[in-house]
Design a protein around this motif. Structure first.
Motif, PDB file in Angstrom:
ATOM      1  N   UNK A  57       0.677  -1.212   0.057  1.00 52.94           N
ATOM      2  CA  UNK A  57      -0.214  -0.029  -0.022  1.00 52.94           C
ATOM      3  C   UNK A  57       0.870   1.175   0.155  1.00 52.94           C
ATOM      4  N   UNK A  58       2.095   1.299   0.692  1.00 54.83           N
ATOM      5  CA  UNK A  58       2.709   2.451   0.871  1.00 54.83           C
ATOM      6  C   UNK A  58       3.638   2.773  -0.456  1.00 54.83           C
ATOM      7  N   UNK A  59       3.959   1.738  -1.246  1.00 59.16           N
ATOM      8  CA  UNK A  59       4.526   1.802  -2.656  1.00 59.16           C
ATOM      9  C   UNK A  59       3.559   1.823  -3.804  1.00 59.16           C
ATOM     10  N   UNK A  60       2.022   1.877  -3.573  1.00 59.13           N
ATOM     11  CA  UNK A  60       1.357   2.021  -4.702  1.00 59.13           C
ATOM     12  C   UNK A  60       1.226   3.359  -5.307  1.00 59.13           C
ATOM     13  N   UNK A  61       1.214   3.451  -6.367  1.00 60.31           N
ATOM     14  CA  UNK A  61       1.477   4.881  -7.319  1.00 60.31           C
ATOM     15  C   UNK A  61       0.356   5.619  -6.850  1.00 60.31           C
ATOM     16  N   UNK A  62       0.693   6.847  -6.720  1.00 57.81           N
ATOM     17  CA  UNK A  62      -0.253   7.756  -6.733  1.00 57.81           C
ATOM     18  C   UNK A  62      -0.690   8.633  -7.931  1.00 57.81           C
ATOM     19  N   UNK A  63      -2.049   8.644  -8.221  1.00 57.38           N
ATOM     20  CA  UNK A  63      -2.615   8.976  -9.405  1.00 57.38           C
ATOM     21  C   UNK A  63      -2.891  10.657  -9.320  1.00 57.38           C
ATOM     22  N   UNK A  64      -2.708  11.299 -10.319  1.00 55.36           N
ATOM     23  CA  UNK A  64      -3.374  12.804 -10.143  1.00 55.36           C
ATOM     24  C   UNK A  64      -4.803  12.617 -10.516  1.00 55.36           C
ATOM     25  N   UNK A  72     -11.501   5.904 -13.344  1.00 57.18           N
ATOM     26  CA  UNK A  72     -12.970   5.595 -12.507  1.00 57.18           C
ATOM     27  C   UNK A  72     -13.747   4.643 -13.367  1.00 57.18           C
ATOM     28  N   UNK A  73     -13.789   4.696 -14.452  1.00 54.24           N
ATOM     29  CA  UNK A  73     -14.748   3.870 -15.496  1.00 54.24           C
ATOM     30  C   UNK A  73     -14.046   2.388 -15.494  1.00 54.24           C
ATOM     31  N   UNK A  74     -12.881   2.118 -15.089  1.00 59.33           N
ATOM     32  CA  UNK A  74     -12.466   0.876 -15.247  1.00 59.33           C
ATOM     33  C   UNK A  74     -12.661  -0.036 -14.021  1.00 59.33           C
ATOM     34  N   UNK A  75     -12.800  -1.217 -13.986  1.00 60.06           N
ATOM     35  CA  UNK A  75     -12.945  -2.042 -12.767  1.00 60.06           C
ATOM     36  C   UNK A  75     -11.634  -1.864 -11.957  1.00 60.06           C
ATOM     37  N   UNK A  76     -11.861  -1.581 -10.552  1.00 61.26           N
ATOM     38  CA  UNK A  76     -10.386  -1.595  -9.863  1.00 61.26           C
ATOM     39  C   UNK A  76      -9.887  -3.021  -9.660  1.00 61.26           C
ATOM     40  N   UNK A  77      -8.543  -3.238  -9.879  1.00 65.63           N
ATOM     41  CA  UNK A  77      -7.983  -4.422  -9.651  1.00 65.63           C
ATOM     42  C   UNK A  77      -8.030  -4.886  -7.881  1.00 65.63           C
ATOM     43  N   UNK A  78      -7.819  -6.184  -7.951  1.00 64.35           N
ATOM     44  CA  UNK A  78      -7.936  -6.609  -6.348  1.00 64.35           C
ATOM     45  C   UNK A  78      -6.289  -6.871  -6.227  1.00 64.35           C
ATOM     46  N   UNK A  79      -6.051  -5.951  -4.823  1.00 67.68           N
ATOM     47  CA  UNK A  79      -4.853  -5.952  -4.650  1.00 67.68           C
ATOM     48  C   UNK A  79      -4.318  -7.112  -3.611  1.00 67.68           C
ATOM     49  N   UNK A  80      -3.205  -7.052  -3.079  1.00 64.94           N
ATOM     50  CA  UNK A  80      -2.666  -8.038  -2.063  1.00 64.94           C
ATOM     51  C   UNK A  80      -3.351  -7.695  -0.724  1.00 64.94           C
ATOM     52  N   UNK A  81      -3.844  -6.508  -0.497  1.00 65.35           N
ATOM     53  CA  UNK A  81      -4.457  -6.414   0.826  1.00 65.35           C
ATOM     54  C   UNK A  81      -5.762  -7.238   0.816  1.00 65.35           C
ATOM     55  N   UNK A  82      -6.414  -7.019  -0.198  1.00 65.14           N
ATOM     56  CA  UNK A  82      -7.796  -7.860  -0.328  1.00 65.14           C
ATOM     57  C   UNK A  82      -7.673  -9.446  -0.510  1.00 65.14           C
ATOM     58  N   UNK A  83      -6.357  -9.993  -1.044  1.00 58.19           N
ATOM     59  CA  UNK A  83      -6.282 -11.130  -1.109  1.00 58.19           C
ATOM     60  C   UNK A  83      -5.545 -11.957   0.163  1.00 58.19           C
ATOM     61  N   UNK A  84      -4.949 -10.946   0.712  1.00 58.59           N
ATOM     62  CA  UNK A  84      -4.464 -11.635   2.034  1.00 58.59           C
ATOM     63  C   UNK A  84      -5.146 -11.640   3.322  1.00 58.59           C
ATOM     64  N   UNK A  85      -6.007 -10.526   3.249  1.00 60.02           N
ATOM     65  CA  UNK A  85      -7.101 -10.545   4.543  1.00 60.02           C
ATOM     66  C   UNK A  85      -7.497 -11.765   4.985  1.00 60.02           C
ATOM     67  N   UNK A  86      -8.150 -12.602   4.255  1.00 60.27           N
ATOM     68  CA  UNK A  86      -8.896 -13.986   4.795  1.00 60.27           C
ATOM     69  C   UNK A  86      -8.003 -14.804   5.473  1.00 60.27           C
ATOM     70  N   UNK A  87      -6.477 -14.921   4.934  1.00 58.55           N
ATOM     71  CA  UNK A  87      -5.691 -15.629   5.772  1.00 58.55           C
ATOM     72  C   UNK A  87      -4.889 -15.340   6.929  1.00 58.55           C
ATOM     73  N   UNK A  88      -5.007 -13.788   6.845  1.00 56.51           N
ATOM     74  CA  UNK A  88      -4.506 -12.778   8.141  1.00 56.51           C
ATOM     75  C   UNK A  88      -5.355 -13.357   9.082  1.00 56.51           C
ATOM     76  N   UNK A  89      -6.668 -13.330   8.970  1.00 60.17           N
ATOM     77  CA  UNK A  89      -7.829 -13.135   9.854  1.00 60.17           C
ATOM     78  C   UNK A  89      -7.830 -14.769  10.442  1.00 60.17           C
ATOM     79  N   UNK A  90      -7.946 -15.448   9.590  1.00 59.60           N
ATOM     80  CA  UNK A  90      -7.778 -17.047   9.931  1.00 59.60           C
ATOM     81  C   UNK A  90      -6.721 -17.349  10.935  1.00 59.60           C
TER      82      UNK A  90
END
Length: 111
Positions: A57-64, A72-90
């Motif tokens: 998240x800290x290294x994610x590019x910042x858009x102007x 905004x019209x494009x679907x948002x990609x699923x990032x590491x934080x969304x994919x890791x959360x279920x395993x972190x929680x478990x």
């Protein structure tokens, strides 16, 4: 191929092998057909995943503003934080349940 994570304390988590491999590699676990986390490994593993998410998240590019509006019209990609959360929680929830707790994974083959 799917990888199924099973815990003594939570429901199952299913992931595609590519995602599971990424997460297990970050933790330092081998991506074998079957594997397990001992109670002593669970919190440190969750901590490693949390740190990887923070870094991503800290290294994610910042858009102007102009680029943000265009994307905004494009679907948002699923990032590491969304994919890791279920395993972190478990891992964190299972670690709190005592010495007999376990988290295991299973797939059809090594991945």
């Amino acid at each position: 191929m799917l990888v199924t994570f099973v815990s003594s304390e939570t429901g199952e988590v299913l992931m595609f092998a590519e995602t599971a491999k990424t997460l297990l590699d970050l933790i330092g676990k081998e991506t074998t057909r079957r594997g397990t986390f001992t109670p002593a490994e669970m919190l440190p593993a969750a901590g490693k995943l949390r740190e990887a998410v923070r870094e991503a998240l800290a290294n994610a590019p910042v858009e102007d503003e102009e680029e943000e509006e265009k994307n905004r019209k494009k679907p948002l990609p699923v990032g590491l934080h969304q994919r890791a959360w279920p395993l972190i929680d478990m891992l964190e929830r299972t670690a709190k349940s005592g010495p007999d707790a376990y988290v295991m994974w299973e797939a059809k083959a090594d991945f």
